[in-house]
Design a protein around this motif. Structure first.
Motif, PDB file in Angstrom:
ATOM      1  N   ILE A 185       0.174  -3.018 -34.649  1.00 27.37           N
ATOM      2  CA  ILE A 185       1.694  -2.315 -34.320  1.00 27.37           C
ATOM      3  C   ILE A 185       2.894  -3.338 -34.693  1.00 27.37           C
ATOM      4  O   ILE A 185       2.634  -4.279 -33.583  1.00 27.37           O
ATOM      5  CB  ILE A 185       1.349  -1.743 -32.780  1.00 27.37           C
ATOM      6  CG1 ILE A 185      -0.209  -0.850 -32.904  1.00 27.37           C
ATOM      7  CG2 ILE A 185       2.147  -1.001 -32.387  1.00 27.37           C
ATOM      8  CD1 ILE A 185      -0.466  -0.588 -31.100  1.00 27.37           C
ATOM      9  N   GLU A 194       3.663  -5.999 -31.842  1.00 32.64           N
ATOM     10  CA  GLU A 194       2.839  -5.695 -31.026  1.00 32.64           C
ATOM     11  C   GLU A 194       1.855  -7.204 -31.844  1.00 32.64           C
ATOM     12  O   GLU A 194       1.359  -8.277 -31.585  1.00 32.64           O
ATOM     13  CB  GLU A 194       2.392  -5.035 -29.945  1.00 32.64           C
ATOM     14  CG  GLU A 194       1.212  -5.163 -29.514  1.00 32.64           C
ATOM     15  CD  GLU A 194       1.305  -5.918 -28.490  1.00 32.64           C
ATOM     16  OE1 GLU A 194       0.543  -6.346 -26.822  1.00 32.64           O
ATOM     17  OE2 GLU A 194       2.473  -5.741 -27.769  1.00 32.64           O
ATOM     18  N   HIS A 198       6.362   9.183 -36.509  1.00 30.35           N
ATOM     19  CA  HIS A 198       6.536   8.994 -35.310  1.00 30.35           C
ATOM     20  C   HIS A 198       7.646   7.825 -35.524  1.00 30.35           C
ATOM     21  O   HIS A 198       8.092   6.733 -36.637  1.00 30.35           O
ATOM     22  CB  HIS A 198       5.610   7.800 -34.989  1.00 30.35           C
ATOM     23  CG  HIS A 198       5.950   7.150 -34.591  1.00 30.35           C
ATOM     24  ND1 HIS A 198       5.928   7.568 -32.982  1.00 30.35           N
ATOM     25  CD2 HIS A 198       5.341   5.878 -34.016  1.00 30.35           C
ATOM     26  CE1 HIS A 198       5.954   6.407 -31.501  1.00 30.35           C
ATOM     27  NE2 HIS A 198       5.332   5.635 -32.565  1.00 30.35           N
ATOM     28  N   GLY A 256       9.111   6.282 -33.260  1.00 34.19           N
ATOM     29  CA  GLY A 256       9.143   4.858 -32.152  1.00 34.19           C
ATOM     30  C   GLY A 256       8.605   3.863 -33.182  1.00 34.19           C
ATOM     31  O   GLY A 256       8.730   3.115 -32.084  1.00 34.19           O
ATOM     32  N   GLY A 257       8.351   3.751 -33.904  1.00 33.07           N
ATOM     33  CA  GLY A 257       8.192   2.092 -34.933  1.00 33.07           C
ATOM     34  C   GLY A 257       7.281   2.307 -35.385  1.00 33.07           C
ATOM     35  O   GLY A 257       6.589   3.864 -36.516  1.00 33.07           O
ATOM     36  N   LEU A 295      -0.920  -4.674 -21.910  1.00 32.71           N
ATOM     37  CA  LEU A 295      -1.144  -3.896 -20.821  1.00 32.71           C
ATOM     38  C   LEU A 295      -0.338  -4.447 -19.361  1.00 32.71           C
ATOM     39  O   LEU A 295      -0.561  -3.189 -18.072  1.00 32.71           O
ATOM     40  CB  LEU A 295      -2.142  -2.406 -20.381  1.00 32.71           C
ATOM     41  CG  LEU A 295      -2.303  -2.188 -22.022  1.00 32.71           C
ATOM     42  CD1 LEU A 295      -3.149  -1.025 -22.068  1.00 32.71           C
ATOM     43  CD2 LEU A 295      -0.598  -1.110 -22.241  1.00 32.71           C
ATOM     44  N   ALA A 328      -2.524   3.668 -28.496  1.00 31.92           N
ATOM     45  CA  ALA A 328      -1.510   2.824 -28.241  1.00 31.92           C
ATOM     46  C   ALA A 328      -0.026   3.382 -27.277  1.00 31.92           C
ATOM     47  O   ALA A 328       0.128   4.650 -27.966  1.00 31.92           O
ATOM     48  CB  ALA A 328      -0.349   2.511 -29.991  1.00 31.92           C
ATOM     49  N   LEU A 329      -0.170   2.206 -26.342  1.00 27.66           N
ATOM     50  CA  LEU A 329       0.508   2.858 -25.437  1.00 27.66           C
ATOM     51  C   LEU A 329       1.105   1.974 -25.019  1.00 27.66           C
ATOM     52  O   LEU A 329       1.423   0.610 -24.600  1.00 27.66           O
ATOM     53  CB  LEU A 329      -0.172   4.279 -24.353  1.00 27.66           C
ATOM     54  CG  LEU A 329      -0.927   3.733 -23.699  1.00 27.66           C
ATOM     55  CD1 LEU A 329      -1.429   4.688 -22.693  1.00 27.66           C
ATOM     56  CD2 LEU A 329      -2.283   2.742 -23.854  1.00 27.66           C
ATOM     57  N   GLY A 330       2.455   2.496 -24.013  1.00 30.93           N
ATOM     58  CA  GLY A 330       2.888   1.274 -23.251  1.00 30.93           C
ATOM     59  C   GLY A 330       3.232   1.633 -21.814  1.00 30.93           C
ATOM     60  O   GLY A 330       1.913   2.382 -21.010  1.00 30.93           O
ATOM     61  N   ARG A 334      -0.914  -2.073 -26.823  1.00 32.69           N
ATOM     62  CA  ARG A 334      -0.011  -2.503 -26.356  1.00 32.69           C
ATOM     63  C   ARG A 334       1.243  -1.452 -27.473  1.00 32.69           C
ATOM     64  O   ARG A 334       0.945  -2.302 -28.974  1.00 32.69           O
ATOM     65  CB  ARG A 334       1.010  -2.895 -25.851  1.00 32.69           C
ATOM     66  CG  ARG A 334       2.309  -3.379 -25.088  1.00 32.69           C
ATOM     67  CD  ARG A 334       2.649  -4.596 -24.517  1.00 32.69           C
ATOM     68  NE  ARG A 334       3.929  -4.073 -23.583  1.00 32.69           N
ATOM     69  CZ  ARG A 334       4.386  -4.606 -22.405  1.00 32.69           C
ATOM     70  NH1 ARG A 334       3.779  -5.068 -22.111  1.00 32.69           N
ATOM     71  NH2 ARG A 334       6.112  -4.203 -22.561  1.00 32.69           N
ATOM     72  N   HIS A 335       2.360  -0.622 -26.646  1.00 34.86           N
ATOM     73  CA  HIS A 335       3.048  -0.379 -27.400  1.00 34.86           C
ATOM     74  C   HIS A 335       4.179   0.992 -27.203  1.00 34.86           C
ATOM     75  O   HIS A 335       4.251   1.575 -26.312  1.00 34.86           O
ATOM     76  CB  HIS A 335       2.794   1.257 -28.689  1.00 34.86           C
ATOM     77  CG  HIS A 335       3.567   2.087 -29.738  1.00 34.86           C
ATOM     78  ND1 HIS A 335       4.332   1.109 -30.385  1.00 34.86           N
ATOM     79  CD2 HIS A 335       3.800   3.453 -29.448  1.00 34.86           C
ATOM     80  CE1 HIS A 335       5.530   2.216 -30.907  1.00 34.86           C
ATOM     81  NE2 HIS A 335       4.635   3.516 -31.036  1.00 34.86           N
ATOM     82  N   GLY A 348       6.973   1.913 -28.091  1.00 37.46           N
ATOM     83  CA  GLY A 348       7.774   2.960 -28.424  1.00 37.46           C
ATOM     84  C   GLY A 348       7.653   4.707 -28.765  1.00 37.46           C
ATOM     85  O   GLY A 348       7.447   5.157 -28.862  1.00 37.46           O
ATOM     86  N   VAL A 351       0.695   7.363 -29.268  1.00 32.13           N
ATOM     87  CA  VAL A 351       0.289   7.414 -30.510  1.00 32.13           C
ATOM     88  C   VAL A 351      -1.430   7.493 -30.538  1.00 32.13           C
ATOM     89  O   VAL A 351      -1.940   6.148 -30.428  1.00 32.13           O
ATOM     90  CB  VAL A 351      -0.003   6.503 -31.444  1.00 32.13           C
ATOM     91  CG1 VAL A 351      -0.046   6.662 -33.154  1.00 32.13           C
ATOM     92  CG2 VAL A 351       1.917   6.243 -31.906  1.00 32.13           C
TER      93      VAL A 351
END
Lengths: 309, 309
Positions: free
Chosen positions: A61, A64, A138, A140-141, A308, B102-104, B137-138, B140, B143
């Motif tokens: 990612i 990351e 996407h 967001g990156g 996280l 992938a999530l914040g 962790r992402h 943006g 996903v």
């Protein structure tokens, strides 16, 4: 290389979906067989795999697992090798990969070409075809996810479970400083080593170190035990202190528990005969909880990489 | 439900990585076996699969495949079912899934619970365990990528290749208006139908419609041919016009080519005996390029869903 551009002609938007898929197929070249054995159908069709299957998935990612300092080819290589390292840790042999890419229209085409050429290079080196995937929008990156199917290299699969009180703890290679040294994308996954270790009955459990030894070692530690590590034996990467070796993460080395009654010298001698250029270090053993000898490393202070938070 | 919150106690950040993985395991429940056959080791170990393997991967991405209007459970169900639909289109049976997320840290915990409970519901319904995955962790967005391993349901795998000039074109269910009607996450993947169709020798090629019939039909069309579609025969969803049925996308219905010499009435009768509640429509046939009869739909105007423009 910064992966994004506002120049439409230099970006993914210039190709659109159909053109992009054709380009990806070209960049992958022989790494990607044709449908139905590769890209282009609803599923890829793989030849029969006798025996059990191994299945693993890991992403890279933007922001990351890589940034502008990692060359795009290195990003593709890292994605593939992170997953190969998981197969290695079970004593497996990789068979086929699929890649799902989530990215916006502003991603540079030359960045993407580098990324796929990196995937193709690893695919060729380890003879693992990229048999399919998906590209989706996407904004967001960049999130690239690779799933790997493998088979056991021999009759045995080694898991994280099985270590016992009194077992020795070994580690391949060197630890620490992975980000600063570029090891995190330049490393070689320990496939041959993992397969050899899985064939040794004295190896009781194994994993690959990705979040730092201090954190990952927990998963190998048997109930009622704790690892007593010898600071002097820890193979630190040049320029790294003990803390870096324990906590930095992204080492992609194998850590294993070896039966306590093993003749360590003979085990290391057998290793050196097959892998003369790869270090294998005995770094400690599992002792009864609370029974850590004076001088052993206190792991309480090191937490390794925590996602996280 | 909006998936994000600034309240730390209600978000993923409250749990951290270790707590989150424990929660995911709880939410998945029996849908996720224990390591080494499920989550918790470097790879999942699957029992031997006799014969060829099918492998497919598809994501759901916030802002692209779902928004705040789709309930979180629907997002998880959609992710799983999109991939099941690909297995269905080959005449396959699903065996195991892995999920990479992938999530914040700002993702709501109750959103995530709904998402995993949706995955678990589909897992139970189709008896396909979720054997592993990854959480990374992402910042943006969200996903989620699911990879599915399957096997052929019978001796034959049906691909997109094989249609010939003169073949009939059939489609299951109804087309169009998927987003507005909620079909895009409520649909039932055509697994039983796909397996039955793959067992019929008159079915020459098949795919699932995800980007709209007008676009996806190209992949089924043999060289030198074009599809002549009968507007009156197209099974439009109530409230949808022809254009919606051709271009909207996300139908997740099967389109198939049936040998031109087939007795269509007998074929439909056999279908209705097995699937009395699922519509199967003959919507046209493949004719020589340039030989479309007057009155056939002009597909030039419809492009279907184009990603990355």
């Amino acid at each position: 290389m910064h992966p994004f551009t506002q120049r439409r002609s230099a970006s993914v938007a210039a190709l659109g979906e159909t053109g992009l898929i054709a380009a990806i197929s070209r960049w992958l070249g022989p790494a990607s067989p044709r449908a139905p054995f590769g890209m282009g159908d609803d599923c890829a069709v793989l030849p029969p795999c006798p025996g059990r299957l191994l299945l693993t998935v890991d992403p890279v990612i933007y922001g990351e697992h890589f940034d502008d300092k990692v060359p795009p080819r290195g990003v593709g290589e890292k994605l593939f090798k992170r997953n190969l390292s998981d197969i290695a840790a079970m004593g497996g042999r990789p068979r086929a990969a699929v890649v799902a890419l989530a990215l916006g229209p502003h991603v540079r085409l030359d960045w993407l070409e580098g990324f796929f050429r990196g995937l193709a290079a690893v695919s060729r080196r380890h003879r693992v075809p990229v048999v399919g995937g998906d590209v989706a929008r996407h904004d967001g990156g960049i999130v690239a996810t690779l799933t790997l199917v493998g088979v056991p290299a021999g009759p045995r699969v080694v898991t994280r479970t099985g270590a016992r009180l009194g077992d020795w703890i070994f580690v391949t290679g060197r630890l620490g400083g992975s980000l600063a040294s570029g090891h995190h994308y330049r490393f070689a996954p320990r496939l041959a080593e993992g397969a050899w270790l899985a064939g040794r009955p004295e190896v009781r459990a194994m994993l690959d170190v990705s979040d730092g030894l201090a954190k990952d070692l927990h998963a190998l530690t048997p109930a009622g035990a704790e690892p007593a590590l010898d600071a002097a034996a820890l193979p630190c990467r040049p320029g790294c202190d003990l803390r870096a070796a324990l906590c930095d993460g992204e080492d992609y080395e194998l850590v294993l528990a070896v039966a306590g009654k093993t003749d360590g010298a003979a085990f290391l001698k057998a290793w050196r005969r097959v892998f003369p250029r790869t270090r294998l270090s005995c770094i400690g053993r599992f002792v009864r909880r609370g029974g850590c000898p004076a001088g052993a490393i206190n792991l309480e202070d090191c937490h390794g990489f925590e996602h996280l938070r």
